[in-house]
Design a protein around this motif. Structure first.
Motif, PDB file in Angstrom:
ATOM      1  N   ASN A  39       0.823  -1.045  -0.084  1.00 60.69           N
ATOM      2  CA  ASN A  39      -0.109   0.051  -0.002  1.00 60.69           C
ATOM      3  C   ASN A  39       0.956   1.427  -0.035  1.00 60.69           C
ATOM      4  O   ASN A  39       0.671   2.057  -0.720  1.00 60.69           O
ATOM      5  N   ASP A  40       1.838   1.332   0.797  1.00 61.00           N
ATOM      6  CA  ASP A  40       2.750   2.450   0.821  1.00 61.00           C
ATOM      7  C   ASP A  40       3.605   2.508  -0.306  1.00 61.00           C
ATOM      8  O   ASP A  40       3.875   3.609  -0.947  1.00 61.00           O
TER       9      ASP A  40
ATOM     10  N   ASP B  11       1.131   4.195  -2.665  1.00 61.53           N
ATOM     11  CA  ASP B  11       0.940   5.670  -2.417  1.00 61.53           C
ATOM     12  C   ASP B  11       2.277   6.380  -2.827  1.00 61.53           C
ATOM     13  O   ASP B  11       1.944   7.546  -3.601  1.00 61.53           O
ATOM     14  N   SER B  12       3.399   5.866  -2.620  1.00 61.76           N
ATOM     15  CA  SER B  12       4.628   6.667  -3.264  1.00 61.76           C
ATOM     16  C   SER B  12       4.463   6.900  -4.813  1.00 61.76           C
ATOM     17  O   SER B  12       4.836   7.805  -5.202  1.00 61.76           O
TER      18      SER B  12
ATOM     19  N   GLU C  85       2.078   9.445  -5.760  1.00 61.21           N
ATOM     20  CA  GLU C  85       2.644  10.948  -5.437  1.00 61.21           C
ATOM     21  C   GLU C  85       3.595  11.319  -6.302  1.00 61.21           C
ATOM     22  O   GLU C  85       3.553  12.312  -6.943  1.00 61.21           O
TER      23      GLU C  85
END
Length: 152
Positions: free
Chosen positions: A49-50, A53-54, A57
């Motif tokens: 998930n991270d 997200d990165s 972004e």
């Protein structure tokens, strides 16, 4: 359990009866949990998930840079957002910008966030090394070996 193109699919009853195989699969990649009378859910690791997200972004930053009507070279526009790029020379800034765009496209096409994030980390390390004075200068090797005494 069935398998779609990108993820394994489990029924919610499988998750409640035997959660370990579902959790094991979710450790490797996102899994889809189907529910009888509702929309499916996705179970994934926090790491996955991270990473997503990165990547999102990074994509938002790249899109903002590339659609800007600023006439300056792409590398300079990127360096305004990614300040560490100012440690690179103009040629490397341009190459970095192109590499980040291409690796991001590959990440989206393959759904592998690490492709873009590894490229980003690699260029950041290059900028840090450049800022520390490390260069690609040719190493001058000794023509003749030098004998030294054995330490006592």
């Amino acid at each position: 359990m069935s398998i779609t193109l990108d993820r394994k699919v489990f029924q919610s009853s499988e998750l409640s009866r035997q959660p370990l195989p579902v959790f094991a699969a979710a450790t490797d990649a996102p899994v889809e949990i189907t529910r009888r009378d509702d929309t499916p859910l996705v179970l994934m690791s926090l790491r996955e998930n991270d990473a997503r997200d990165s990547l999102l972004e990074l994509a938002a930053q790249i899109i903002a840079i590339t659609v800007d009507e600023d006439p300056r070279p792409l590398g300079e526009r990127f360096a305004d957002v990614f300040n560490w790029m100012w440690a690179l020379d103009a040629v490397d800034r341009e190459q970095c910008a192109v590499d980040l765009i291409r690796s991001s496209r590959a990440s989206f096409a393959t759904k592998k966030a690490y492709l873009a994030m590894a490229e980003l980390a690699s260029w950041q390390a290059t900028a840090a090394a450049t800022a520390d004075g490390l260069t690609n200068a040719e190493v001058e090797w000794m023509k003749k070996p030098v004998s030294v005494k054995r330490p006592e």
